[in-house]
Enzyme design. Structure first.
Site, PDB file in Angstrom:
ATOM      1  N   ILE A 143      28.637  63.185  20.189  1.00  0.00           N
ATOM      2  CA  ILE A 143      27.314  62.575  20.003  1.00  0.00           C
ATOM      3  C   ILE A 143      26.360  63.006  21.102  1.00  0.00           C
ATOM      4  O   ILE A 143      25.308  62.387  21.303  1.00  0.00           O
ATOM      5  CB  ILE A 143      27.427  61.044  19.897  1.00  0.00           C
ATOM      6  CG1 ILE A 143      28.066  60.453  21.160  1.00  0.00           C
ATOM      7  CG2 ILE A 143      28.247  60.664  18.670  1.00  0.00           C
ATOM      8  CD1 ILE A 143      28.066  58.928  21.184  1.00  0.00           C
ATOM      9  N   GLY A 163      29.430  65.666  25.174  1.00  0.00           N
ATOM     10  CA  GLY A 163      30.281  66.757  25.634  1.00  0.00           C
ATOM     11  C   GLY A 163      31.725  66.584  25.217  1.00  0.00           C
ATOM     12  O   GLY A 163      32.611  67.248  25.752  1.00  0.00           O
ATOM     13  N   SER A 169      32.937  53.730  24.646  1.00  0.00           N
ATOM     14  CA  SER A 169      33.489  54.656  25.654  1.00  0.00           C
ATOM     15  C   SER A 169      34.919  55.032  25.322  1.00  0.00           C
ATOM     16  O   SER A 169      35.746  55.221  26.205  1.00  0.00           O
ATOM     17  CB  SER A 169      33.449  54.010  27.054  1.00  0.00           C
ATOM     18  OG  SER A 169      32.149  53.566  27.348  1.00  0.00           O
ATOM     19  N   ALA A 189      43.144  59.136  31.531  1.00  0.00           N
ATOM     20  CA  ALA A 189      41.678  59.145  31.504  1.00  0.00           C
ATOM     21  C   ALA A 189      41.149  57.949  30.725  1.00  0.00           C
ATOM     22  O   ALA A 189      41.787  57.459  29.797  1.00  0.00           O
ATOM     23  CB  ALA A 189      41.187  60.432  30.847  1.00  0.00           C
ATOM     24  N   GLY A 199      37.091  56.057  29.475  1.00  0.00           N
ATOM     25  CA  GLY A 199      35.760  56.476  29.048  1.00  0.00           C
ATOM     26  C   GLY A 199      34.689  56.216  30.087  1.00  0.00           C
ATOM     27  O   GLY A 199      34.759  55.265  30.858  1.00  0.00           O
ATOM     28  N   GLU A 253      29.728  54.123  28.744  1.00  0.00           N
ATOM     29  CA  GLU A 253      28.958  52.915  28.968  1.00  0.00           C
ATOM     30  C   GLU A 253      28.904  52.442  30.411  1.00  0.00           C
ATOM     31  O   GLU A 253      27.892  51.900  30.851  1.00  0.00           O
ATOM     32  CB  GLU A 253      29.493  51.790  28.059  1.00  0.00           C
ATOM     33  CG  GLU A 253      28.941  51.900  26.648  1.00  0.00           C
ATOM     34  CD  GLU A 253      29.900  51.484  25.575  1.00  0.00           C
ATOM     35  OE1 GLU A 253      31.063  51.932  25.627  1.00  0.00           O
ATOM     36  OE2 GLU A 253      29.497  50.725  24.665  1.00  0.00           O
TER      37      GLU A 253
END
Lengths: 776, 776
Positions: free
Chosen positions: A491, A494, A532, A718, A720, A723
Site C-alpha cells: 500500500i 515497501g 501493522s 519482526a 510491524g 502505525e
C-alpha cells in the site's frame, strides 16, 4: 502434510479459538545473532524505478478498451429523505450510457444492513444518491447536474456529545450508540485506587476529525468477462473486497477477481470495498463495458472516512513517588453516520503503564456526519494524546521529570490478559531517545524573547505482531530466478521490497533474482494490509515457503555435489559445500538441470505463541519553538525510537517512521475537517482549505533503529512499524509546547489561537511562560 | 513434505533418468468400478457461453491502451541473400513507429543456431526479412511495401528426394540431413525375415504437405511493464514461450509472463514461440508501447509450419497364414528449411503389429520450402497410411479379410522396449467397430452403375499417457466454491471443462462451483498441450490437489459433525456421515467457518509406472462411394473406436474424435499445399485455393466409447484422445476406395485424377472395378 489444529487467534484485541488447517511446522526464528546478508540492509525499493518512472500501474492508471467513466451524485444535506428523483434528463444526455439510482438499482444492503447502496434516507453530506456511466468523465459530471432530486431536508445531529443526551435526534431507530452501548473495561477498583492517591490530575481532551487523504484517491475499475468480474481496486485488502463485492452482487467468490498491483496509500480508509466499487461493477454490468469510478479530491474530503473527533475526560491518581494507582477514562468518539465499530480510545490507558485500577467507558456514536474509518492506529493515537498529556501534567504537579515518571510506571507484562510479552524494549527506547534528543537540556533550554523552546516526549504501545492466516509460495525457475507469490498488498509501505528481501535471504539469492508477485486474488490468501500486520503475517509465510524451496534445491544440489543437503549453504546464488569452497555449483545450474520440474515451496503463517502477547512499543521526543505572541508552534526536531522487532530494511523503516511522524504532526498542529455547525457541510474540501503539513513545516526527524529482534513472535523476529510512529507524536509535541510556555493545550490541533488562549489562561492563573528553565 | 526421487521420464520415445522433486505420494486410481458422479458425464463446456457468446478473450482480442500493430515483411524467394535493405521510406511514413530488420535488430539466434531472427540468408518463401510497428494495421501493411530489399536470388532445393542425391544443392554447409543422418531402427533380422516369407508386398507411398490452418492464426501481443514483459500468445505452451522469449531477449524468467486464456487451435504448429512473438516484444521495447503481431491467413499458409510431405517405400513379408515376418521401411520426410527433428514415420511399423523382424530408415531433409512442424500425430499419420495400405494389399494378395489379418497380427506387448503395455484393448476396438459398421456387408456391398461402394479399415497406435512434470493447486473459498489453478492451456479441446470435472468429482462439488484458471505462467507449471498429454499429465495433478483439499475439508467437517474424516463423504456440495444421512453439513458452511483460513491442496503428476508402456490404440472403419467415371470419392460413414483409457467427458471426446476424422478426411481427399515447382512459391494461399473439408463433405461419424479404464497409467485411468483419431482415417478411406474399385491409390490426397489413374492402371492389368462383392 497439512493438518488441522485448534489454535487461538488474536485480532483487534479479541481472542478466538479456531480450527485451522496448517501446512507443516514453523521453522526456527532468525535469532538476534543470525548472520543475514540482505535482511537488515537498506536496499533500495525493488519497484522504485516503476514507481518513480511512471510505469507502475495504479488503479487510476488502468485503461481498458471501451472503458466508461463513472461519477456519483452525493447528497448535499446532512440529513434528508428523497421524495422523488428524476434521472431522465441525465439519461438523454449524449454520451451517457447508464444511470443508476434507488429507482432502478438492485436493493443491496450496506453498512451492516443499516442502509442500502442507494438509500432513500440520507444521513450525511456525501451519502450516495445516484451514479452515471458515460463516455468521458466530463460527460458523466455534466450528467450528474441533470439529475433532479427532490429532498425533504430533515433535522440533523452533528455533535457527538449531543448524541448522548436524552431527547437527541436519533440517527437510527435503534439509537445513537454504536454496538448498542459503551466499550467498558475495568481492572481492580478504580474508586479505591483514587482513594489511595496522593495526587489526582484530570483533564478533558479533544481531538479533531482528520481525513486520510491518500495521494491516490479511492477508486475502482470493474470489467465483466465471460467467466465473471474483475476489479482493479485501490484497496488495502483484495480478498476482503472480493468477498464483499461477491456478497453484494450474489456472485460466487470463484467468479470475482480483485487486482491491486500498485496502491497510493490507504491509512485504513481502504480496508473495505467502497460503494464506488460496487457501483462500478453494477454500471459495468448494465452497460456491458468496463467502468472506471475514481473519486475526486472533493469526494475524498467528505465521503471516504476520517479519524473521528473525540472527547476524553481522563483522571489519573498517583502516589507521591509517581506510582499510578488509578486511571479513569470516559470518552466519546464520533462514528458518523455508519461506523460499525467502537473506537478503542481506552487502549493506551489499559496497557501502556503499570496501574492496578483502571476503568474505561468509551461511547462511539452515530451522527449525521461523514462515517468514521480506521486511520493509522485508530483510537490509540487519540487515546495516547490524552493519556500522555495528562501524565505530563502529573509529572509537572509532582515536580518529577516526565521521562522519569514513565520509567517509574513501566510495566513488564500484559496487564489486560495477564500474561508476558514476547519481548518489550520500551526502557531502551526511552534511554536511546533521551540521549539522542539531549533530554538533559530540558532543564536549561534557551528561550529567546518571544520564542520559547520546549522538550516533550510520549510513549506508545500497539499491536503489530500479525498472525495467521497468510500464505505464500516461492517458485524457482530454470534460470535460477525465483518468483514469490502472495496475495498481499503493497500500500506504499515497501512491503514488496521487504518481503522480497526475506525470500532472497532465505534462498541465498541476490535480490535482483527474486520477483515478488502480489495484489491479485488468484494468489494465496493474505490479510488486510492494516494493523501493522503485513510483515509479521506475510513475512513468516514467505520465509517458510522460501525455506522449503531451498531445501528441495539443496537436495538436488547434494546429488550434484555428492554432499548431504545439510552440509550445503547458498550465498549470492551459489551453492557451496561448507568448508570446501571449491565444491560449488550455481543455483541456476541446479535449476537448469531440473528443466521443467518445478521447485516450489509453500509457506503459511504459523499460529502465534500461546500465552504471550505481542506488542510494539516506542517513544518519541519533540523539540518545539513557540512564538508566544502569535501562538505559532514550530517543531524543530523529533527523535523516534520504536521497538518493532527486527528491522527488515532500515531505509524503508525510516521512511515509515518519518511518514508517521509527519502525519502525526499534521494531527498535532494543522489538520482539521471543518464542518459547518448549522448545515453539517464539510468546509475543507481540498488541499487549499485542508492543511496538510508542508515541507517547510517538517522538522528534522532522527529515526533510531533499535532492531530489537523478537524471536518469540515469529520466525523473522519482526513486527510491524506502520502505525507505531503516529501514536505518540501529537502528545510529544503537546508536551513540548506545554514545557515551552507553561500552558497546556488540550485540544488538537494546537492552533495559534488555542495556544494563545491557553497561555492567557495560564497567565491569569499565575502560571505560564515558564520555559524549560523553570520546569522540573 | 516434498522429496527428491530418481525416476524414468519418457518423452517422444526417449527415456531419460532424472532427479525430480515430488510433493507427496500418488493417490490410488479411480478403477473401472469407481462410482463417479461427474467424470464420464457429457456435461457441456464450462466456457461454452464465453466461447459462443464472444466474450472469451483470445490473443486476437487483446487490445491494450496505446497498442501498435506490427507486420512482417517476408522473402518472396525460396532461396536468396539480402544484398541491401533500405527501410528509410517505410520509417518516414506517418504512423510508423518502428522498423526492425537485420540492420538494426539485435542478433538473436534462431532455429537452433542455424539462422537468426533476421538472417541475411533466406531459405524459404516466407522467411522473415523485416518488421514494422505502426498506429494501425493498414499503415503497417503499407509500410512493408515501402521497404526496399535487393535480393540475390539463389538456386533452390525444393524436392526432398532430390535433397538426398549426390551433388544436390546444400541448404546448410553441414548438409541436407536433419540430425545428420537417418533415423534407424532394427529389430531381428529383416532380410532373414523376408527369406522366411511366403508372400511379399511392397509399395511406394506419398503424402502431401498439409497446413494446420487453425482458426486463430498465429499471433502475439507484447507489452513491457515496469517489471518486465507480458506476452499474450496463441500458444500450446505458455511456459515454453516464456523460456524461449526470455532466452532470446536475455531477460530473466521471473520477468516474463505469458498468458493464453483462450486459444483457437494449434494442432502442433503452436508448440513454440514464433519469430512474430519475439518481433512483437522487440517492437514493443523499441516503441515503449504494446505491440500486436497477428499473422494473416496468407502468412499462415506459408510460414507457420506444415505436416511435411513424405515418400515411403515399404515392404512387408508374411507367411501364408498372414503372420508377418518382416517389415522394411525406407522413408524421406521434407523438413523444409529449418526443422530440427526427424519425422517419426517408422513409429507404426515398429509397434503396431507383431513382427519379429523390422527395419526402418527414415531421412528428414532440409529443403528451401516452408519449415515442417509437428501436426497432430506427426509421422504416425503418414506412416500409418503406408503401413495400413500395404497391409490391406497383403490381405488382398492372401485373400484374407483385412480385419482378420490385423487380428492375426495383434500383439499384446511393446516390442520396441520389450515390456508390457499398461493396458491394450485394440481387439475390442476391432470387434466393436466391425459390428457397428456391419463389416460383414463387405462381401456384398451394393455397387450401382458408376458408383461403387467399399469398406475399409485401419488401426492406430500412439502415446497419450502423459507424465510429469505437471502441477496444480486447488483452493476452497469461504462460500464453498473452488478454484483450480494450473498453467496449462485449453487449445480448443475442452481441457478446461474436463479438468474442472475431475476437480469437481474429487471435491464432491457441483461443476458450477468450480472455476478453472489456466493459461498464465504465474500458475503452476504444466507441459506443452501436445502429444495428447494434457488430460493424462495435468488431470492426475488436478485430482491429487483436489483430493488434498478434500482431506482438509473433511478434517474440519469431522470436528463439526463429530465424526472421523474417513467416515465422511461429499455429494453435490454436502458432507455426510456415511450411513447417517441426517448428520450432514454443507461444504460452504465448513469453509465459511474457516473464514479466511485457506483450504488449499496441491498436486503433481506422479511418475509413470516403471517397466510398462502406456499407449492408446484404436480402429476406424470407413464406407465410401467412388464415382468411377469422375474418380470422385465420397466418404459415407466413419466408425471410430479408440482405446484411450477412461473417457472424462463423452461429448467432448466425441468432438475430439470427429474433429480428428474430419482433419484426416481433409488429408485423405482434399488438402494439399501446392508449391510452384520452378520458384518454390506456395500457390495455395488461403481457403479459396487450399481445400479444407466442407460440411457437405463430412460423413456420418459414429464415435463408439469404449471407456477402457487404464488404472495402471495414472490415478484417473485416462489417456489422451487428441491425436489418435487422425491417425488411421486416411488409411481406412484409402482401403475403402481400393475395396470399392479394386485399385489402390498410394498418394495422398486421393484426388479424382489419381483415382482415375489407378483405375486405368488396374484395368490395364486386368484387375480393378471389383466392388465389395468380389473382394475377400
Amino acid at each position: 502434510m497439512p493438518r488441522l489444529v485448534r489454535t487461538k487467534i488474536e485480532f483487534e484485541g479479541r481472542i478466538e479459538e479456531r480450527d485451522i488447517v496448517i501446512e507443516g511446522d514453523d521453522i526456527p526464528a532468525w535469532g538476534a545473532d543470525a548472520s543475514l546478508e540482505l535482511v537488515g540492509r537498506p536496499v533500495p525499493r525493488v519497484d522504485g524505478r516503476e514507481r518513480a518512472g511512471g510505469t507502475a500501474t495504479y488503479t487510476h492508471d488502468v485503461v481498458l478498451p471501451g472503458m466508461l467513466h463513472g461519477a456519483i451524485l452525493r447528497c448535499p444535506h446532512a440529513h434528508a429523505r428523497i421524495r422523488a428523483i428524476d434521472t431522465s434528463r441525465a439519461e438523454s444526455l449524449p454520451g451517457v450510457r447508464a444511470v443508476l439510482s434507488g429507482a432502478n438499482a438492485p436493493t443491496i444492503k450496506w453498512y451492516q444492513g443499516r442502509s442500502f447502496l442507494f438509500d432513500s434516507d440520507l444521513r450525511f453530506p456525501g451519502d450516495e444518491v445516484a451514479a452515471v456511466a458515460a463516455d468521458s468523465a466530463a460527460v458523466a459530471g455534466e450528467a450528474l447536474n441533470l439529475i433532479e432530486v427532490d429532498y425533504e431536508v430533515l433535522p440533523a445531529l452533528l455533535d457527538p456529545e449531543e448524541a448522548l443526551k436524552p431527547g437527541a435526534i436519533q440517527v437510527f431507530p435503534t439509537g445513537n450508540l454504536i454496538e448498542g452501548g459503551p466499550d467498558l473495561y475495568a481492572r481492580g477498583n478504580v474508586e479505591a485506587g483514587f482513594a489511595q492517591a496522593d495526587v489526582v490530575v484530570e483533564g478533558t481532551f479533544r481531538t479533531q476529525g482528520v481525513v486520510h487523504h491518500s495521494l491516490e484517491t479511492h477508486g475502482s475499475v470493474a470489467a465483466w468477462g465471460g467467466d465473471g468480474l474483475t476489479i482493479w481496486d485501490s484497496t488495502q485488502h483484495i480478498f476482503g473486497v472480493r468477498r464483499q463485492v461477491a456478497q453484494c452482487l450474489g456472485v460466487p467468490l470463484d467468479r470475482v477477481r480483485v487486482i491491486s498491483h500498485f496502491m497510493g496509500g490507504g491509512f485504513g480508509s481502504k480496508n473495505r470495498a467502497g460503494k464506488y466499487t460496487v457501483i462500478a461493477a453494477l454500471l459495468a454490468r448494465a452497460t456491458g463495458r468496463p467502468v472506471r469510478v475514481v473519486l475526486s479530491r472533493h469526494e475524498e474530503s467528505v465521503a471516504t472516512g476520517l479519524r473521528p473527533a473525540s472527547v476524553q475526560r481522563l483522571r489519573i491518581g498517583a502516589r507521591r513517588d509517581g506510582t499510578l494507582v488509578a486511571i479513569d477514562l470516559w470518552g466519546v468518539s464520533n462514528g458518523g453516520a455508519y461506523r460499525d465499530m467502537r473506537t478503542p480510545l481506552g487502549g493506551p490507558a489499559k496497557e501502556l503503564f503499570r496501574c492496578p485500577n483502571v476503568r474505561t467507558e468509551v461511547y462511539t456514536v452515530y451522527t449525521h456526519t461523514g462515517t468514521a474509518a480506521a486511520f493509522r492506529a485508530p483510537g490509540f493515537t487519540e487515546g495516547t494524546f490524552a493519556l500522555e498529556s495528562l501524565l505530563d501534567a502529573l509529572a509537572e504537579k509532582l515536580n518529577v521529570d516526565p521521562l522519569e515518571l514513565r520509567v517509574r510506571n513501566h510495566v513488564g507484562h500484559d496487564q489486560v490478559l495477564n500474561r508476558q510479552y514476547t519481548a518489550k524494549h520500551l526502557l531502551e527506547c526511552y534511554r536511546a531517545g533521551a540521549a539522542a534528543m539531549g533530554w538533559e537540556r530540558r532543564k536549561s533550554l534557551p528561550g529567546t524573547g518571544t520564542r520559547r523552546r520546549g522538550l516533550g516526549m510520549a510513549s506508545q504501545i500497539w499491536g503489530g505482531g500479525g498472525g495467521p492466516p497468510a500464505y505464500a509460495r516461492v517458485r524457482l525457475n530454470a534460470d535460477g530466478t525465483a518468483e514469490v507469490v502472495a496475495g498481499t498488498q503493497d500500500i506504499g509501505t515497501g512491503a514488496r521490497t521487504a518481503l522480497a528481501q526475506i525470500a532472497a535471504e532465505a534462498l541465498g539469492l541476490p535480490l535482483d533474482r527474486v520477483t515478488f508477485h502480489l495484489g491479485d486474488t488468484e494468489y494465496p490468501y493474505a490479510p488486510l494490509s492494516a494493523g501493522s500486520q503485513t510483515i509479521a503475517s506475510v513475512g513468516p509465510a514467505v520465509r517458510m515457503a522460501a525455506t522449503e524451496a531451498r531445501h528441495h534445491l539443496l537436495e538436488v544440489a547434494g546429488t550434484m555435489l555428492e554432499a548431504l543437503p545439510e552440509d550445503l549453504t547458498i550465498t549470492n546464488g551459489r551453492i557451496h559445500v561448507r568448508g570446501v569452497p571449491e565444491r560449488s555449483v550455481a543455483v541456476a545450474e541446479v535449476t537448469g538441470k531440473l528443466n521443467n520440474f518445478t521447485i516450489e515451496g509453500r509457506g503459511f503463517r504459523a499460529p502465534n505463541p500461546d500465552g504471550a502477547t505481542i506488542r510494539t512499543f516506542g517513544a518519541q521526543f519533540a523539540e518545539v519553538e513557540v512564538d508566544v505572541e502569535t501562538g505559532e508552534v514550530r517543531v524543530l526536531r523529533v527523535v523516534a525510537v520504536h521497538d518493532v522487532g527486527r528491522i527488515i530494511n532500515p531505509q524503508q523503516y525510516a521512511s515509515q517512521i518519518q511518514g508517521g511522524i509527519i502525519q502525526g504532526l499534521g494531527l498535532a498542529l494543522l489538520e482539521d475537517q471543518v464542518v459547518d455547525p448549522e448545515t453539517g457541510a464539510v468546509l475543507t474540501l481540498g488541499f487549499d482549505t485542508y492543511a496538510l503539513p508542508k515541507m517547510e513545516q517538517i522538522p528534522a526527524i532522527d529515526v533510531l533503529t533499535l532492531d530489537a529482534v523478537d524471536a518469540a513472535a515469529n520466525n523473522l523476529g519482526a513486527k510491524g512499524a506502520g502505525e507505531p510512529p503516529i501514536i505518540p507524536t501529537a502528545a510529544a509535541i503537546a508536551n513540548a509546547v506545554s514545557h515551552a510556555v507553561g500552558a497546556r493545550v488540550t485540544a488538537l490541533p494546537l492552533t495559534p489561537p488555542r495556544v494563545l488562549a491557553a497561555l492567557g489562561e495560564a497567565r491569569s492563573s499565575g502560571r505560564g511562560l515558564g520555559s524549560g528553565a523553570g520546569a522540573p
